[in-house]
Design an enzyme around this catalytic site. Structure first.
Site, PDB file in Angstrom:
ATOM      1  N   SER A 196       1.058  -1.402   0.125  1.00  0.00           N
ATOM      2  CA  SER A 196      -0.014   0.427  -0.163  1.00  0.00           C
ATOM      3  C   SER A 196       0.909   1.004   0.107  1.00  0.00           C
ATOM      4  O   SER A 196       2.155   0.807   0.510  1.00  0.00           O
ATOM      5  CB  SER A 196      -1.150  -0.612   1.318  1.00  0.00           C
ATOM      6  OG  SER A 196      -0.273   0.002   2.605  1.00  0.00           O
ATOM      7  N   LYS A 197      -0.129   2.273  -0.078  1.00  0.00           N
ATOM      8  CA  LYS A 197       0.996   3.873  -0.218  1.00  0.00           C
ATOM      9  C   LYS A 197       2.024   3.407   1.141  1.00  0.00           C
ATOM     10  O   LYS A 197       2.932   4.817   1.263  1.00  0.00           O
ATOM     11  CB  LYS A 197      -0.103   4.751  -0.192  1.00  0.00           C
ATOM     12  CG  LYS A 197      -0.307   4.858  -1.443  1.00  0.00           C
ATOM     13  CD  LYS A 197      -0.939   6.313  -1.443  1.00  0.00           C
ATOM     14  CE  LYS A 197      -1.352   6.742  -3.152  1.00  0.00           C
ATOM     15  NZ  LYS A 197      -2.443   7.428  -3.242  1.00  0.00           N
ATOM     16  N   ARG A 198       1.430   3.193   2.280  1.00  0.00           N
ATOM     17  CA  ARG A 198       2.237   3.484   3.372  1.00  0.00           C
ATOM     18  C   ARG A 198       3.868   2.694   3.238  1.00  0.00           C
ATOM     19  O   ARG A 198       4.880   2.545   3.973  1.00  0.00           O
ATOM     20  CB  ARG A 198       1.565   2.970   4.677  1.00  0.00           C
ATOM     21  CG  ARG A 198       1.186   1.047   5.027  1.00  0.00           C
ATOM     22  CD  ARG A 198       0.407   1.236   6.181  1.00  0.00           C
ATOM     23  NE  ARG A 198      -0.383  -0.030   5.840  1.00  0.00           N
ATOM     24  CZ  ARG A 198       0.282  -0.810   6.574  1.00  0.00           C
ATOM     25  NH1 ARG A 198       1.364  -0.931   7.377  1.00  0.00           N
ATOM     26  NH2 ARG A 198      -0.295  -2.098   7.487  1.00  0.00           N
ATOM     27  N   HIS A 199       3.649   1.722   2.914  1.00  0.00           N
ATOM     28  CA  HIS A 199       4.256   0.438   2.511  1.00  0.00           C
ATOM     29  C   HIS A 199       5.544   1.303   1.615  1.00  0.00           C
ATOM     30  O   HIS A 199       6.936   0.997   1.527  1.00  0.00           O
ATOM     31  CB  HIS A 199       3.802  -1.146   2.330  1.00  0.00           C
ATOM     32  CG  HIS A 199       3.237  -1.504   3.216  1.00  0.00           C
ATOM     33  ND1 HIS A 199       1.774  -2.167   2.844  1.00  0.00           N
ATOM     34  CD2 HIS A 199       3.830  -1.671   4.139  1.00  0.00           C
ATOM     35  CE1 HIS A 199       2.151  -2.343   3.471  1.00  0.00           C
ATOM     36  NE2 HIS A 199       2.420  -2.672   4.695  1.00  0.00           N
ATOM     37  N   GLY A 200       5.089   1.805   0.378  1.00  0.00           N
ATOM     38  CA  GLY A 200       5.885   2.400  -0.336  1.00  0.00           C
ATOM     39  C   GLY A 200       5.466   2.125  -2.099  1.00  0.00           C
ATOM     40  O   GLY A 200       6.053   1.859  -3.125  1.00  0.00           O
TER      41      GLY A 200
END
Length: 468
Positions: free
Chosen positions: A240-244
């Site tokens: 997801s965006k929080r992961h990259g």
């Protein structure tokens, strides 16, 4: 046989990290075999496809250094060819017109859910006489999928994958408005473009079974298929965006080097022994399908940052200077002069030792071109008390007498001053660094003095001395 691979993104958003890795693998495989790497923009979803997304995809690929052969193919422009193939399937009895209404299709889905089955089309128009067609209804064209036996995918990464044909319903080839669907367009384009190898995410495995059925019905040779595991976050969850899961341009803007990104993406699911630092030339020489792993790779910002730091330390100083130049120009609101760039390049060996990104590299270089008097950060201000300023005054008098301004001569003079003042070297170096850079972090203090030059160094010390 000439190896031909392709990257076929849908222009409905940015070039995300998973797509960039897919493009890289296809590019490397083609370059390894001296073949062709083609680019196809799958813009058949007219409502969601945008020119901005196309521009972002092309810019992302160019930044990564993934050059494609020939001009990009735009799928929507080939819709007449796709429809022509659908008619061939109709004429051969491998496709049919379906007049099922939306209400009927919804009933099928509801019934399947009630019976705890996977929703799918029940084939009610598969063998029905066309004379039964209701008036005023525009039909879709469906593929007459084999409903017995199994479809076997001999996948270069996943191995043998068998899907029972009864799990696959009769997919739509052409919509009621006459526009071909993705599934038909893909195989026609791959065939016409001469694609020999397809490397894509394993979320396309079911699509592969459907596409193999279409290849067989048309009498076409199917490409070799390789389905690579998706990228997960460090916690094992879907990326997801929080992961990259960001656009490639976001990594560029965060200060990552394209060569470091290529290396990092290569190692997300592919390996060559214990090698971690792999140049592009080595990657082209070594890349194969056999070394692609079967389990999901995990994205790790920490590893990417460390790898980027390694590439920065090994990078050419002139190249790095050109990367930080626009960042510094934006920071200071003025164009850098030729002398500014020479100063930065001369200091780059010391600057890049601690840098993890182009952003941090630019930040650490800012002191070199800052206007006097320097703006001091809080830590630097605390170091520059009255005693430190007096000590720097005496040091500047000693440095003023140097006739050769070299790192060696400067270091000898500072050490002599430390001995004369009965101070440890750090007690001099720390306030001296603050005076020269406005911060408490910089390359080695003797490197800073040498690069700044005698006039600028003594001027900055005098600025602090006079309280400017």
């Amino acid at each position: 046989m000439t190896v031909v691979t392709r990257f076929a993104p849908s222009p409905t958003g940015f070039l995300h990290i998973g797509g960039a890795r897919t493009a890289l693998f296809n590019w490397l495989y083609a370059r390894h075999h001296g073949g062709k790497f083609l680019l196809r923009i799958e813009d058949t979803d007219r409502e969601r496809s945008t020119d901005e997304a196309i521009d972002a995809i092309l810019a992302g690929l160019k930044w990564l250094g993934l050059d494609w052969d020939g001009e990009p193919t735009y799928q929507f422009a080939r819709r007449d060819r796709h429809a022509e193939v659908a008619r061939q399937l109709l004429d051969a009895g491998n496709a049919y017109y379906c007049y099922a209404s939306r209400e009927e299709l919804q009933e099928m889905r509801d019934k399947a859910r009630a019976e705890k089955r996977t929703p799918g089309y029940d084939g009610r128009w598969r063998d029905r006489d066309p004379s039964d067609a209701p008036a005023g209804v525009d039909p879709v064209i469906r593929f007459k999928s084999p409903n017995e036996g199994a479809t076997v995918i001999e996948d270069a990464v996943q191995g043998t994958v068998t899907i029972q044909n009864q799990q696959l319903d009769d997919l739509i080839l052409v919509r009621a408005d006459g526009t071909p669907t993705y599934m038909l367009s893909v195989i026609v384009d791959d065939h016409d473009m001469g694609v020999t190898h397809i490397i894509r995410g394993d979320d396309h495995l079911t699509n592969a079974a459907r596409q193999l059925q279409l290849y067989a019905a048309l009498g076409w040779d199917a490409p070799v298929m390789s389905h690579i595991p998706l990228i997960h976050g460090p916690d094992g969850a879907k990326l997801s965006k929080r992961h990259g899961a960001l656009g490639v341009e976001a990594y560029r803007d965060m200060g990552y080097l394209p060569e470091a990104m290529r290396n990092y993406l290569l190692r997300l699911g592919w390996s060559h022994g214990d090698d971690e630092i792999i140049s592009t030339e080595q990657a082209i020489e070594w890349f194969n399908l056999e070394n692609i792993g079967k389990s999901a790779a995990r994205f790790d910002f920490g590893k990417l940052e460390n790898l980027n730091g390694t590439y920065i330390r090994e990078a050419d100083n002139a190249y790095l200077t050109q990367l930080v130049k626009p960042l510094l120009e934006e920071k200071f609101g003025r164009a850098l002069t030729k002398d500014n760039c020479i100063l930065i390049e001369n200091a780059m060996n010391g600057l890049k030792e601690r840098a993890k990104s182009v952003i941090s590299l630019a930040d650490s270089a800012a002191f070199l071109i800052a206007e006097r008097p320097l703006s001091m950060d809080d830590k630097a201000n605390r170091l520059l008390n009255a005693d430190a300023i007096d000590m720097l005054q005496r040091l500047s008098n000693r440095l003023e007498k140097l006739t050769i301004w070299s790192k060696e001569q400067i270091e000898a003079a500072v050490r002599e001053h430390a001995e004369a003042e009965d101070l440890k070297l750090g007690k001099i170096a720390q306030p001296l660094r603050a005076a020269l850079t406005g911060t408490t972090v910089s390359p080695g203090i003797f490197d800073v003095l040498e690069v700044l030059g005698k006039e600028a160094s003594l001027g900055r010390i005098r600025d602090v001395k006079t309280g400017s």
